[in-house]
Design a protein around this motif. Structure first.
Motif, PDB file in Angstrom:
ATOM      1  N   GLU A  11       0.807  -1.217   0.000  1.00  0.00           N
ATOM      2  CA  GLU A  11       0.000   0.000   0.000  1.00  0.00           C
ATOM      3  C   GLU A  11       0.844   1.272   0.000  1.00  0.00           C
ATOM      4  O   GLU A  11       0.425   2.309  -0.516  1.00  0.00           O
ATOM      5  CB  GLU A  11      -0.951   0.011   1.194  1.00  0.00           C
ATOM      6  CG  GLU A  11      -2.078  -0.991   1.059  1.00  0.00           C
ATOM      7  CD  GLU A  11      -3.065  -0.919   2.209  1.00  0.00           C
ATOM      8  OE1 GLU A  11      -3.109   0.115   2.921  1.00  0.00           O
ATOM      9  OE2 GLU A  11      -3.797  -1.906   2.395  1.00  0.00           O
ATOM     10  N   ASP A  12       2.047   1.203   0.579  1.00  0.00           N
ATOM     11  CA  ASP A  12       2.914   2.384   0.631  1.00  0.00           C
ATOM     12  C   ASP A  12       3.734   2.577  -0.644  1.00  0.00           C
ATOM     13  O   ASP A  12       4.572   3.464  -0.726  1.00  0.00           O
ATOM     14  CB  ASP A  12       3.831   2.324   1.852  1.00  0.00           C
ATOM     15  CG  ASP A  12       4.806   1.158   1.823  1.00  0.00           C
ATOM     16  OD1 ASP A  12       4.852   0.407   0.827  1.00  0.00           O
ATOM     17  OD2 ASP A  12       5.538   0.976   2.823  1.00  0.00           O
ATOM     18  N   GLY A  13       3.515   1.719  -1.651  1.00  0.00           N
ATOM     19  CA  GLY A  13       4.192   1.869  -2.935  1.00  0.00           C
ATOM     20  C   GLY A  13       5.398   0.978  -3.123  1.00  0.00           C
ATOM     21  O   GLY A  13       5.852   0.772  -4.253  1.00  0.00           O
ATOM     22  N   ARG A  14       5.945   0.467  -2.030  1.00  0.00           N
ATOM     23  CA  ARG A  14       7.097  -0.437  -2.162  1.00  0.00           C
ATOM     24  C   ARG A  14       6.638  -1.763  -2.738  1.00  0.00           C
ATOM     25  O   ARG A  14       5.478  -2.140  -2.638  1.00  0.00           O
ATOM     26  CB  ARG A  14       7.743  -0.717  -0.798  1.00  0.00           C
ATOM     27  CG  ARG A  14       8.332   0.464  -0.121  1.00  0.00           C
ATOM     28  CD  ARG A  14       8.945   0.083   1.211  1.00  0.00           C
ATOM     29  NE  ARG A  14       7.931  -0.527   2.087  1.00  0.00           N
ATOM     30  CZ  ARG A  14       8.211  -1.165   3.215  1.00  0.00           C
ATOM     31  NH1 ARG A  14       9.453  -1.297   3.611  1.00  0.00           N
ATOM     32  NH2 ARG A  14       7.248  -1.674   3.952  1.00  0.00           N
ATOM     33  N   TRP A  15       7.580  -2.480  -3.318  1.00  0.00           N
ATOM     34  CA  TRP A  15       7.316  -3.835  -3.812  1.00  0.00           C
ATOM     35  C   TRP A  15       7.964  -4.833  -2.878  1.00  0.00           C
ATOM     36  O   TRP A  15       9.046  -4.591  -2.344  1.00  0.00           O
ATOM     37  CB  TRP A  15       7.880  -3.997  -5.221  1.00  0.00           C
ATOM     38  CG  TRP A  15       7.002  -3.372  -6.250  1.00  0.00           C
ATOM     39  CD1 TRP A  15       6.972  -2.058  -6.619  1.00  0.00           C
ATOM     40  CD2 TRP A  15       6.010  -4.031  -7.027  1.00  0.00           C
ATOM     41  NE1 TRP A  15       6.023  -1.862  -7.577  1.00  0.00           N
ATOM     42  CE2 TRP A  15       5.413  -3.057  -7.851  1.00  0.00           C
ATOM     43  CE3 TRP A  15       5.553  -5.345  -7.103  1.00  0.00           C
ATOM     44  CZ2 TRP A  15       4.400  -3.368  -8.743  1.00  0.00           C
ATOM     45  CZ3 TRP A  15       4.545  -5.649  -7.996  1.00  0.00           C
ATOM     46  CH2 TRP A  15       3.973  -4.665  -8.803  1.00  0.00           C
ATOM     47  N   ALA A  27      12.141  -9.777   0.310  1.00  0.00           N
ATOM     48  CA  ALA A  27      12.900  -8.536   0.187  1.00  0.00           C
ATOM     49  C   ALA A  27      12.012  -7.458  -0.414  1.00  0.00           C
ATOM     50  O   ALA A  27      11.091  -7.741  -1.177  1.00  0.00           O
ATOM     51  CB  ALA A  27      14.128  -8.754  -0.694  1.00  0.00           C
ATOM     52  N   TYR A  28      12.327  -6.216  -0.062  1.00  0.00           N
ATOM     53  CA  TYR A  28      11.614  -5.066  -0.589  1.00  0.00           C
ATOM     54  C   TYR A  28      12.455  -4.361  -1.639  1.00  0.00           C
ATOM     55  O   TYR A  28      13.679  -4.416  -1.610  1.00  0.00           O
ATOM     56  CB  TYR A  28      11.313  -4.069   0.534  1.00  0.00           C
ATOM     57  CG  TYR A  28      10.202  -4.502   1.452  1.00  0.00           C
ATOM     58  CD1 TYR A  28       8.878  -4.256   1.127  1.00  0.00           C
ATOM     59  CD2 TYR A  28      10.488  -5.158   2.642  1.00  0.00           C
ATOM     60  CE1 TYR A  28       7.848  -4.653   1.970  1.00  0.00           C
ATOM     61  CE2 TYR A  28       9.465  -5.546   3.494  1.00  0.00           C
ATOM     62  CZ  TYR A  28       8.154  -5.290   3.150  1.00  0.00           C
ATOM     63  OH  TYR A  28       7.145  -5.680   3.980  1.00  0.00           O
ATOM     64  N   GLY A  29      11.797  -3.655  -2.544  1.00  0.00           N
ATOM     65  CA  GLY A  29      12.475  -2.846  -3.538  1.00  0.00           C
ATOM     66  C   GLY A  29      11.588  -1.702  -3.979  1.00  0.00           C
ATOM     67  O   GLY A  29      10.380  -1.703  -3.722  1.00  0.00           O
ATOM     68  N   LYS A  30      12.190  -0.741  -4.680  1.00  0.00           N
ATOM     69  CA  LYS A  30      11.412   0.407  -5.150  1.00  0.00           C
ATOM     70  C   LYS A  30      10.507   0.042  -6.312  1.00  0.00           C
ATOM     71  O   LYS A  30       9.538   0.728  -6.593  1.00  0.00           O
ATOM     72  CB  LYS A  30      12.331   1.562  -5.530  1.00  0.00           C
ATOM     73  CG  LYS A  30      13.226   1.312  -6.729  1.00  0.00           C
ATOM     74  CD  LYS A  30      14.089   2.534  -7.021  1.00  0.00           C
ATOM     75  CE  LYS A  30      14.951   2.336  -8.236  1.00  0.00           C
ATOM     76  NZ  LYS A  30      15.995   1.353  -8.127  1.00  0.00           N
ATOM     77  N   ASP A  31      10.842  -1.076  -6.980  1.00  0.00           N
ATOM     78  CA  ASP A  31       9.983  -1.612  -8.037  1.00  0.00           C
ATOM     79  C   ASP A  31      10.077  -3.133  -7.987  1.00  0.00           C
ATOM     80  O   ASP A  31      10.869  -3.700  -7.229  1.00  0.00           O
ATOM     81  CB  ASP A  31      10.361  -1.048  -9.421  1.00  0.00           C
ATOM     82  CG  ASP A  31      11.828  -1.242  -9.780  1.00  0.00           C
ATOM     83  OD1 ASP A  31      12.405  -2.299  -9.427  1.00  0.00           O
ATOM     84  OD2 ASP A  31      12.401  -0.354 -10.425  1.00  0.00           O
TER      85      ASP A  31
END
Length: 68
Positions: A11-15, A27-31
Protein backbone atom coordinates in the motif's frame (compact mmCIF):
# COMPACT_ATOMS: atom_id res chain seq x y z
CA UNK A 1 15.04 -27.93 -7.17
CA UNK A 2 12.65 -25.30 -8.45
CA UNK A 3 11.67 -22.09 -6.71
CA UNK A 4 9.32 -19.38 -7.79
CA UNK A 5 9.14 -15.73 -6.84
CA UNK A 6 5.92 -14.03 -5.82
CA UNK A 7 5.80 -10.24 -5.84
CA UNK A 8 3.23 -7.60 -5.11
CA UNK A 9 3.04 -3.90 -4.45
CA UNK A 10 2.42 -2.79 -0.88
CA UNK A 11 0.00 0.00 0.00
CA UNK A 12 2.91 2.38 0.63
CA UNK A 13 4.19 1.87 -2.94
CA UNK A 14 7.10 -0.44 -2.16
CA UNK A 15 7.32 -3.84 -3.81
CA UNK A 16 7.86 -7.04 -1.87
CA UNK A 17 9.10 -10.29 -3.35
CA UNK A 18 9.36 -13.65 -1.65
CA UNK A 19 10.27 -17.24 -2.38
CA UNK A 20 7.71 -19.31 -0.47
CA UNK A 21 9.85 -22.47 -0.58
CA UNK A 22 12.59 -20.74 1.46
CA UNK A 23 11.27 -19.54 4.83
CA UNK A 24 12.23 -15.94 5.47
CA UNK A 25 13.32 -15.24 1.88
CA UNK A 26 11.63 -11.93 1.24
CA UNK A 27 12.90 -8.54 0.19
CA UNK A 28 11.61 -5.07 -0.59
CA UNK A 29 12.48 -2.85 -3.54
CA UNK A 30 11.41 0.41 -5.15
CA UNK A 31 9.98 -1.61 -8.04
CA UNK A 32 9.19 -5.25 -8.75
CA UNK A 33 12.49 -5.87 -10.56
CA UNK A 34 14.58 -4.58 -7.66
CA UNK A 35 12.62 -6.60 -5.10
CA UNK A 36 12.96 -9.79 -7.18
CA UNK A 37 16.70 -9.25 -7.66
CA UNK A 38 17.20 -8.77 -3.93
CA UNK A 39 15.23 -11.90 -3.02
CA UNK A 40 17.17 -13.96 -5.58
CA UNK A 41 20.46 -12.86 -3.97
CA UNK A 42 19.08 -13.67 -0.53
CA UNK A 43 17.92 -17.13 -1.65
CA UNK A 44 21.36 -17.96 -3.04
CA UNK A 45 22.97 -16.88 0.24
CA UNK A 46 20.55 -18.98 2.29
CA UNK A 47 21.11 -22.06 0.13
CA UNK A 48 24.90 -21.62 0.24
CA UNK A 49 24.80 -21.32 4.03
CA UNK A 50 22.64 -24.44 4.36
CA UNK A 51 25.10 -26.44 2.26
CA UNK A 52 28.11 -24.99 4.08
CA UNK A 53 26.85 -25.92 7.56
CA UNK A 54 25.54 -29.31 6.49
CA UNK A 55 21.80 -28.59 6.77
CA UNK A 56 21.29 -29.84 3.23
CA UNK A 57 23.30 -31.80 0.71
CA UNK A 58 24.73 -30.23 -2.42
CA UNK A 59 22.57 -30.99 -5.43
CA UNK A 60 22.39 -30.25 -9.10
CA UNK A 61 20.91 -26.82 -9.70
CA UNK A 62 19.97 -24.81 -12.75
CA UNK A 63 20.08 -21.04 -12.76
CA UNK A 64 18.58 -19.07 -15.63
CA UNK A 65 19.39 -15.38 -15.71
CA UNK A 66 17.59 -12.90 -17.90
CA UNK A 67 19.77 -10.83 -20.21
CA UNK A 68 20.46 -7.37 -18.86
Amino acid sequence: MHFHIESEQEEDGRWIAEIPEIPGALAYGKDAEEAMAKVEVLALRVLAEQIEVGETRPMAIRIDLAAA
